[in-house]
Scaffold this motif. Structure first.
Motif, PDB file in Angstrom:
ATOM      1  N   ILE A 116      57.952   4.004 150.924  1.00 15.77           N
ATOM      2  CA  ILE A 116      56.707   4.594 151.427  1.00 15.77           C
ATOM      3  C   ILE A 116      57.012   5.875 152.188  1.00 15.77           C
ATOM      4  CG2 ILE A 116      54.735   4.245 152.962  1.00 15.77           C
ATOM      5  CD1 ILE A 116      54.975   1.236 152.357  1.00 15.77           C
ATOM      6  N   PHE A 117      58.027   5.818 153.058  1.00 16.82           N
ATOM      7  CA  PHE A 117      58.417   7.006 153.823  1.00 16.82           C
ATOM      8  C   PHE A 117      58.882   8.122 152.897  1.00 16.82           C
ATOM      9  CE2 PHE A 117      59.789   3.840 157.324  1.00 16.82           C
ATOM     10  CZ  PHE A 117      58.480   3.703 157.732  1.00 16.82           C
ATOM     11  N   ILE A 118      59.672   7.758 151.885  1.00 16.81           N
ATOM     12  CA  ILE A 118      60.202   8.743 150.946  1.00 16.81           C
ATOM     13  C   ILE A 118      59.078   9.381 150.140  1.00 16.81           C
ATOM     14  CG2 ILE A 118      61.606   8.981 148.847  1.00 16.81           C
ATOM     15  CD1 ILE A 118      63.427   6.758 150.118  1.00 16.81           C
ATOM     16  N   ALA A 119      58.123   8.556 149.696  1.00 17.30           N
ATOM     17  CA  ALA A 119      56.988   9.077 148.931  1.00 17.30           C
ATOM     18  C   ALA A 119      56.183  10.072 149.764  1.00 17.30           C
ATOM     19  CB  ALA A 119      56.096   7.925 148.473  1.00 17.30           C
ATOM     20  N   ILE A 120      55.944   9.757 151.024  1.00 21.86           N
ATOM     21  CA  ILE A 120      55.182  10.651 151.902  1.00 21.86           C
ATOM     22  C   ILE A 120      55.950  11.945 152.128  1.00 21.86           C
ATOM     23  CG2 ILE A 120      54.294  10.960 154.241  1.00 21.86           C
ATOM     24  CD1 ILE A 120      53.666   7.953 154.266  1.00 21.86           C
ATOM     25  N   LEU A 121      57.257  11.833 152.424  1.00 18.64           N
ATOM     26  CA  LEU A 121      58.071  13.014 152.718  1.00 18.64           C
ATOM     27  C   LEU A 121      58.111  13.966 151.524  1.00 18.64           C
ATOM     28  CD1 LEU A 121      60.073  14.588 154.487  1.00 18.64           C
ATOM     29  CD2 LEU A 121      61.899  13.169 153.528  1.00 18.64           C
ATOM     30  N   ILE A 122      58.437  13.450 150.350  1.00 11.36           N
ATOM     31  CA  ILE A 122      58.604  14.307 149.179  1.00 11.36           C
ATOM     32  C   ILE A 122      57.268  14.864 148.708  1.00 11.36           C
ATOM     33  CG2 ILE A 122      59.322  14.357 146.758  1.00 11.36           C
ATOM     34  CD1 ILE A 122      61.447  12.279 147.449  1.00 11.36           C
ATOM     35  N   SER A 123      56.235  14.030 148.680  1.00 15.76           N
ATOM     36  CA  SER A 123      54.933  14.492 148.190  1.00 15.76           C
ATOM     37  C   SER A 123      54.326  15.551 149.109  1.00 15.76           C
ATOM     38  CB  SER A 123      53.977  13.312 148.020  1.00 15.76           C
ATOM     39  OG  SER A 123      53.767  12.641 149.247  1.00 15.76           O
ATOM     40  N   VAL A 124      54.476  15.372 150.412  1.00 14.74           N
ATOM     41  CA  VAL A 124      53.965  16.377 151.354  1.00 14.74           C
ATOM     42  C   VAL A 124      54.778  17.660 151.254  1.00 14.74           C
ATOM     43  CG1 VAL A 124      53.724  16.954 153.801  1.00 14.74           C
ATOM     44  CG2 VAL A 124      52.971  14.726 152.969  1.00 14.74           C
ATOM     45  N   PHE A 125      56.103  17.526 151.172  1.00 11.91           N
ATOM     46  CA  PHE A 125      56.985  18.692 151.067  1.00 11.91           C
ATOM     47  C   PHE A 125      56.649  19.536 149.839  1.00 11.91           C
ATOM     48  CE2 PHE A 125      61.079  20.386 149.357  1.00 11.91           C
ATOM     49  CZ  PHE A 125      61.297  21.348 150.318  1.00 11.91           C
ATOM     50  N   ILE A 126      56.438  18.883 148.707  1.00 10.51           N
ATOM     51  CA  ILE A 126      56.119  19.604 147.477  1.00 10.51           C
ATOM     52  C   ILE A 126      54.636  20.010 147.441  1.00 10.51           C
ATOM     53  CG2 ILE A 126      55.952  19.401 144.963  1.00 10.51           C
ATOM     54  CD1 ILE A 126      58.464  17.649 145.074  1.00 10.51           C
ATOM     55  N   GLY A 127      53.770  19.115 147.900  1.00 12.93           N
ATOM     56  CA  GLY A 127      52.338  19.402 147.885  1.00 12.93           C
ATOM     57  C   GLY A 127      51.959  20.610 148.720  1.00 12.93           C
ATOM     58  N   GLN A 128      52.745  20.880 149.772  1.00  8.68           N
ATOM     59  CA  GLN A 128      52.460  22.042 150.614  1.00  8.68           C
ATOM     60  C   GLN A 128      52.628  23.355 149.851  1.00  8.68           C
ATOM     61  OE1 GLN A 128      55.083  21.300 153.931  1.00  8.68           O
ATOM     62  NE2 GLN A 128      53.475  20.308 155.135  1.00  8.68           N
ATOM     63  N   GLU A 129      53.465  23.351 148.804  1.00  8.88           N
ATOM     64  CA  GLU A 129      53.627  24.554 147.986  1.00  8.88           C
ATOM     65  C   GLU A 129      52.299  24.913 147.311  1.00  8.88           C
ATOM     66  OE1 GLU A 129      56.258  26.380 147.865  1.00  8.88           O
ATOM     67  OE2 GLU A 129      58.087  25.188 147.991  1.00  8.88           O
ATOM     68  N   TYR A 130      51.567  23.886 146.877  1.00 10.01           N
ATOM     69  CA  TYR A 130      50.252  24.125 146.270  1.00 10.01           C
ATOM     70  C   TYR A 130      49.218  24.473 147.346  1.00 10.01           C
ATOM     71  CZ  TYR A 130      52.127  22.123 141.952  1.00 10.01           C
ATOM     72  OH  TYR A 130      52.873  21.883 140.823  1.00 10.01           O
ATOM     73  N   GLN A 131      49.319  23.775 148.473  1.00 10.15           N
ATOM     74  CA  GLN A 131      48.361  23.999 149.555  1.00 10.15           C
ATOM     75  C   GLN A 131      48.480  25.417 150.125  1.00 10.15           C
ATOM     76  OE1 GLN A 131      48.833  21.285 152.832  1.00 10.15           O
ATOM     77  NE2 GLN A 131      47.140  22.142 153.989  1.00 10.15           N
ATOM     78  N   TRP A 132      49.719  25.877 150.322  1.00 17.03           N
ATOM     79  CA  TRP A 132      49.957  27.198 150.909  1.00 17.03           C
ATOM     80  C   TRP A 132      50.089  28.292 149.847  1.00 17.03           C
ATOM     81  CZ3 TRP A 132      54.414  25.015 154.420  1.00 17.03           C
ATOM     82  CH2 TRP A 132      53.853  24.196 155.423  1.00 17.03           C
ATOM     83  N   GLN A 133      50.099  27.870 148.558  1.00 20.89           N
ATOM     84  CA  GLN A 133      50.218  28.813 147.443  1.00 20.89           C
ATOM     85  C   GLN A 133      51.463  29.699 147.568  1.00 20.89           C
ATOM     86  OE1 GLN A 133      46.443  30.871 147.230  1.00 20.89           O
ATOM     87  NE2 GLN A 133      45.393  29.096 146.414  1.00 20.89           N
ATOM     88  N   THR A 134      52.606  29.036 147.776  1.00 14.74           N
ATOM     89  CA  THR A 134      53.880  29.757 147.951  1.00 14.74           C
ATOM     90  C   THR A 134      54.739  29.758 146.690  1.00 14.74           C
ATOM     91  OG1 THR A 134      54.809  27.713 148.880  1.00 14.74           O
ATOM     92  CG2 THR A 134      54.005  29.361 150.437  1.00 14.74           C
ATOM     93  N   TRP A 135      54.191  29.227 145.578  1.00 15.55           N
ATOM     94  CA  TRP A 135      54.976  29.215 144.342  1.00 15.55           C
ATOM     95  C   TRP A 135      55.344  30.631 143.893  1.00 15.55           C
ATOM     96  CZ3 TRP A 135      57.294  25.011 143.337  1.00 15.55           C
ATOM     97  CH2 TRP A 135      56.679  23.769 143.470  1.00 15.55           C
ATOM     98  N   GLN A 136      54.446  31.581 144.133  1.00 14.26           N
ATOM     99  CA  GLN A 136      54.688  32.947 143.683  1.00 14.26           C
ATOM    100  C   GLN A 136      55.966  33.523 144.297  1.00 14.26           C
ATOM    101  OE1 GLN A 136      53.430  35.051 141.504  1.00 14.26           O
ATOM    102  NE2 GLN A 136      51.872  33.660 140.727  1.00 14.26           N
ATOM    103  N   GLN A 137      56.247  33.162 145.547  1.00 13.02           N
ATOM    104  CA  GLN A 137      57.459  33.669 146.206  1.00 13.02           C
ATOM    105  C   GLN A 137      58.706  33.191 145.474  1.00 13.02           C
ATOM    106  OE1 GLN A 137      57.243  32.534 150.343  1.00 13.02           O
ATOM    107  NE2 GLN A 137      55.190  33.377 150.593  1.00 13.02           N
ATOM    108  N   LYS A 138      58.704  31.915 145.089  1.00 11.14           N
ATOM    109  CA  LYS A 138      59.854  31.380 144.369  1.00 11.14           C
ATOM    110  C   LYS A 138      59.945  31.957 142.966  1.00 11.14           C
ATOM    111  CE  LYS A 138      60.369  27.133 146.997  1.00 11.14           C
ATOM    112  NZ  LYS A 138      59.605  27.659 148.129  1.00 11.14           N
TER     113      LYS A 138
END
Length: 257
Positions: A72-94
């Motif tokens: 459960i902890f791992i799912a929250i950590l990874i999903s939030v870490f990756i989901g923030q890329e969509y939320q903040w729209q930072t994919w373009q930088q990468k």
């Protein structure tokens, strides 16, 4: 690839969620060990299934069974870490850094697997050191369980990464990844019931369950586990990591960043 890896590693290292989950993981392990050393018997109901903690082996088993907490902890950590890329729209930088979908995905997959394994090892290390039974536990079977657990959690990290990368929403990413962790046992039970009409179908479903991450974690945490089962678990976990990464790469390359 190196620049993206460093960027992801830096952002994860700055994550307050990572440190919160690390602290909670240590506290849970210490709490269970403390109760065990007081000879206090504890039973916790997880989705209607009672899990009893009578000794250090039960604590180790809980760590190996990802759906009972660590997953459960791992799912929250990874999903939030990756989901923030969509939320903040930072994919373009990468994308500007590498112009390569594969590098972006592989960086996330590798980091997810490492983070998943690190949380598992942290829990087991605290339980081992706090139990006061290091000499008793350091055996071939225990070592095989830990190695199996490393590969199981590595596979779990890559699968959760795949799910999180394919959801284009932070909220959907968290819900989807938590659903995968929490509903695995229910899905296995449902599949067994639905396949009971035929021996061939039941055999096939049982084989699939046994070779799933849920099946491997159940086997590794069972009282019947022996060191001879570790190679099969390791090979199966590696296969899951490769297949989930390949599927994730194939689908992610179709995304417009």
């Amino acid at each position: 690839m190196t620049a993206i890896w460093r960027s992801d590693l830096y952002r994860l290292g700055k994550s307050k969620l990572l440190y919160a989950i690390t602290a909670v993981t240590c506290c849970i392990a210490l709490f269970l060990v403390f109760l065990m050393r007081l000879d206090f018997r504890l039973g916790i109901s997880i989705f209607g299934k009672l899990t009893a903690f009578k000794g250090v082996h039960d604590i180790i088993g809980m760590g190996l069974t990802y759906q009972k907490g660590l997953g459960i902890f791992i799912a929250i950590l990874i999903s939030v870490f990756i989901g923030q890329e969509y939320q903040w729209q930072t994919w373009q930088q990468k994308w500007m850094t590498s112009k390569n979908h594969s590098c972006i995905y592989l960086s996330k997959a590798a980091l997810s697997a490492i983070a998943s394994v690190a949380i598992f090892l942290l829990f087991q290390l605290v339980a081992l050191l706090g139990s006061g039974r290091i000499r008793e536990l350091l055996s071939l079977n225990y070592g095989s369980q830990m190695i199996s657990g490393v590969f199981i959690y590595g596979a779990l990290g890559t699968v959760i990464c795949m799910l999180a990368m394919l959801f284009k929403s932070n909220t959907a990413s968290v819900i989807g990844c938590l659903g995968y962790v929490l509903l695995g046992e229910m899905a296995a039970s449902l599949a067994r019931n639905l396949s009971s009409f035929s021996d061939s179908a039941a055999t096939l479903v049982e084989w699939i369950i046994l070779h799933s991450i849920y099946g491997m974690s159940t086997l590794a945490s069972s009282a019947s586990f022996s060191s001879g089962l570790a190679p099969g678990i390791i090979f199966n976990a590696l296969a899951i990591m490769l297949v989930s990464t390949a599927i994730g790469l194939l689908l992610f390359r179709r995304y417009e960043l």
